[in-house]
Design a protein around this motif. Structure first.
Motif, mmCIF file in Angstrom:
data_model
loop_
_atom_site.group_PDB
_atom_site.id
_atom_site.type_symbol
_atom_site.label_atom_id
_atom_site.label_comp_id
_atom_site.label_asym_id
_atom_site.label_seq_id
_atom_site.Cartn_x
_atom_site.Cartn_y
_atom_site.Cartn_z
ATOM 1 N N PHE A 170 50.536 47.965 -22.356
ATOM 2 C CA PHE A 170 50.365 47.070 -21.160
ATOM 3 C C PHE A 170 49.079 46.138 -21.531
ATOM 4 N N SER A 171 48.021 46.642 -22.178
ATOM 5 C CA SER A 171 46.850 46.189 -22.467
ATOM 6 C C SER A 171 47.185 44.888 -23.180
ATOM 7 N N GLU A 172 47.944 44.875 -24.383
ATOM 8 C CA GLU A 172 48.377 43.850 -25.279
ATOM 9 C C GLU A 172 48.913 42.666 -24.423
ATOM 10 N N ILE A 173 50.013 43.303 -23.443
ATOM 11 C CA ILE A 173 50.602 42.051 -22.857
ATOM 12 C C ILE A 173 49.804 41.639 -21.586
ATOM 13 N N THR A 174 48.645 42.380 -21.111
ATOM 14 C CA THR A 174 47.809 41.544 -19.998
ATOM 15 C C THR A 174 46.739 40.949 -20.663
ATOM 16 N N GLY A 175 46.472 41.396 -21.775
ATOM 17 C CA GLY A 175 44.955 40.831 -22.431
ATOM 18 C C GLY A 175 45.479 39.790 -23.410
ATOM 19 N N GLY A 176 46.735 39.265 -23.479
ATOM 20 C CA GLY A 176 46.942 38.105 -24.369
ATOM 21 C C GLY A 176 47.157 38.466 -25.934
ATOM 22 N N GLY A 177 47.764 39.618 -26.165
ATOM 23 C CA GLY A 177 48.123 40.015 -27.340
ATOM 24 C C GLY A 177 49.066 39.238 -28.111
ATOM 25 N N ILE A 219 52.751 38.471 -30.100
ATOM 26 C CA ILE A 219 53.961 39.040 -30.049
ATOM 27 C C ILE A 219 54.001 40.235 -31.172
ATOM 28 N N ARG A 220 53.556 40.187 -32.243
ATOM 29 C CA ARG A 220 53.469 41.289 -33.066
ATOM 30 C C ARG A 220 52.558 42.393 -32.722
ATOM 31 N N LYS A 221 51.632 42.080 -32.096
ATOM 32 C CA LYS A 221 50.823 43.289 -31.724
ATOM 33 C C LYS A 221 51.541 43.864 -30.461
ATOM 34 N N ILE A 222 52.339 43.292 -29.539
ATOM 35 C CA ILE A 222 52.841 43.770 -28.581
ATOM 36 C C ILE A 222 54.077 44.888 -29.070
ATOM 37 N N GLU A 223 54.788 44.127 -30.234
ATOM 38 C CA GLU A 223 55.838 45.093 -30.954
ATOM 39 C C GLU A 223 55.290 46.264 -31.328
ATOM 40 N N ILE A 224 54.102 46.058 -32.127
ATOM 41 C CA ILE A 224 53.513 47.352 -32.648
ATOM 42 C C ILE A 224 53.351 48.377 -31.568
ATOM 43 N N ALA A 225 52.509 47.811 -30.508
ATOM 44 C CA ALA A 225 52.198 48.995 -29.435
ATOM 45 C C ALA A 225 53.388 49.556 -28.774
ATOM 46 N N ARG A 226 54.566 48.717 -28.693
ATOM 47 C CA ARG A 226 55.893 49.178 -27.989
ATOM 48 C C ARG A 226 56.445 50.379 -28.768
ATOM 49 N N GLU A 227 56.422 50.036 -30.172
ATOM 50 C CA GLU A 227 57.065 51.039 -31.187
ATOM 51 C C GLU A 227 56.152 52.372 -31.120
#
Length: 495
Positions: A306-313, A315-323
């Motif tokens: 959620f930090s990647e989402i709210t912090g402007g990460g 798409i790739r960073k969000i996918e990695i964090a989700r996985e």
């Protein structure tokens, strides 16, 4: 409140058996302390009463009145525990710590007034208790209601050493005062009741002092917390169904062929109650492991996503964090199941011989084994329900807890139609259904986590001002106005 595990995890830093044992002790007290302590006190005080020559009738009266005070106060407070946990977490997030202590006071008042009246009427049905004994048991009930609520707030304070010290002091006071009063020749039932009232009273004050170190006395209305009913009303039933479901079978068995009237409206099923008390302790491994392992390992990945989402990460960073979050979730849930299964088998083997040595017959040991399986399944299902609340899937959490409550209730009622061998079968049936439903719901929710985060939210942020929120704001304004008038009056007197 998410993140409590991080603070507990600090206690595990370093090597040594003593350090690890101390850390797990803190975790155990925080997670299951009040309930486990009450069970232990009940068993030990029963032994003390026999040691000082209490009759079987006296022991029965003491046992049943303490159980009712414990059980009914716990059921009453369960309506607010999950709801208040969300409210306190929101106040911390919004940086409004002055709203926290008033909500504890207000919630206690809301529950204690009707609860105290109804419990007093229940006590009046007993003709075997003296007026003093009724008063003492009523006082114990009134103390337990805010203590159960305090456990919700204690997790936010995170001063575990102080919390354990309060527990230890309260226990020592109960036992010390009980021995003194009995040595002086006091009535066994009355002496033990006085000891419990004083000991739990000390805990009530001690926990409040711990909370006041971290949160201000506050200002505004003590009932402002009702405003959150406009946002999360479902949490009231979620908390109640979860806890009531864990003990619905006990109440039903009081009215089964195993049940009997002790005095007035007080009933018991002594063999079933004893088996249930011992079986409940099997939940401690899951409760402890949830906060010292699942929360620490999973919550870090959850927070990063959620930090990647709210912090402007990207798409790739969000996918990695989700996985990473999904993999951690599956790993921790599987580990939680494995630890509980190991603890269940070990506990059942050990307690089988322990209970046999204490005079438990084959039927009681069978009940204990069935209930141990049920409480283990409930502990796992309840942990998954909490994970659903991490993702704010309140509908899923309510559904899961409702399934558990209904399955245990129906299964326990249907067990009357069969032989005594099936008594208590409602708990394992409800627990297993709860676990399976929670696991399926959690897996389905996490698979579509991107949809829930990006697509299921409203396009525009609309502040819902419902009736409860308007009432809370009105009460808060009036309380602040009264405080301002009082301060002005004090200043004039000072001048």
């Amino acid at each position: 409140m998410a993140g409590i595990g991080f603070e507990l995890r600090k206690l595990f830093v370093g090597r040594g058996v003593i350090r690890k044992l101390r850390a797990y002790t803190y975790a155990g007290v925080i997670c299951s302390g009040t309930m486990a302590l009450t069970i232990a006190l009940l068993l030990i005080l029963q032994y003390i009463s026999r040691m000082f020559g209490a009759s079987l009738r006296q022991r029965e009266l003491f046992h049943i009145t303490m159980v009712y005070a414990l059980f009914l106060s716990m059921m009453l407070s369960s309506f607010f525990q999950t709801y208040l946990s969300r409210y306190v977490a929101d106040m911390i997030y919004q940086e409004k710590p002055e709203k926290i202590i008033p909500s504890l006071i207000g919630a206690s008042i809301v529950l204690m007034i009707p609860g105290g009246v109804l419990y007093a009427l229940l006590l009046q049905t007993s003709g075997d208790l003296s007026a003093l004994q009724k008063l003492l048991n009523w006082m114990l009930f009134m103390e337990l209601v805010p203590i159960w609520l305090q456990m919700t707030y204690i997790t936010a304070a995170k001063d575990y050493r102080a919390i354990v010290a309060v527990f230890a002091t309260g226990v020592a006071l109960v036992f010390g005062l009980a021995f003194v009063l009995l040595w002086m020749g006091g009535d066994v039932t009355t002496s033990l009741q006085i000891s419990l009232v004083v000991g739990y009273g000390m805990m009530l004050v001690g926990f409040m002092r711990v909370l006041l170190r971290y949160f201000p006395v506050g200002e505004g209305s003590a009932f402002a917390f009702v405003g959150w009913l406009s946002y999360v009303p479902d949490l009231l039933l979620t908390g109640f169904f979860g806890l009531a479901g864990a003990f619905a079978h006990v109440v039903i068995m009081w009215f089964s062929p195993m049940g009997e009237v002790v005095t007035g409206a007080f009933r018991q099923a002594s063999q079933f109650d004893a088996a249930a008390f011992y079986a409940f302790l099997v939940t401690i491994p899951t409760n402890v492991n949830f906060v010292v392992s699942v929360e620490v390992n999973f919550y870090g990945k959850y927070r990063r996503y959620f930090s990647e989402i709210t912090g402007g990460g990207t798409i790739r960073k969000i996918e990695i964090a989700r996985e990473s979050m999904c993999a951690s979730l599956q790993q921790e849930v599987n580990k939680l199941v494995q630890i509980q299964l190991f603890a269940l088998i070990a506990y059942m083997l050990f307690m089988r011989y322990f209970l046999s040595a204490r005079g438990f017959g084959a039927d009681m040991i069978h009940l204990f084994l069935v209930l141990s399986i049920g409480f283990s399944a409930f502990a796992l299902g309840n942990s998954l329900m909490l994970l659903l609340l991490y993702f704010n899937d309140r509908k899923g959490a309510l559904t899961v807890s409702g399934i558990f409550f209904a399955a245990n209730l129906i299964g326990s009622l249907l067990s009357f139609r069969g032989p005594a061998l099936f008594y208590g079968i409602g708990l394992p049936a409800g627990g297993l259904l709860m676990f399976l439903a929670a696991r399926l719901r959690l897996n389905a929710y996490v698979r579509r986590i991107d949809f829930h985060v990006f697509c299921a939210q409203p396009i525009f942020n609309v502040d819902r001002v419902g009736w409860w929120l308007r009432l809370a704001q009105r009460l808060d304004q009036r309380a602040l106005q009264r405080s301002a008038v009082q301060r002005k009056g004090i200043e004039q007197v000072a001048k």
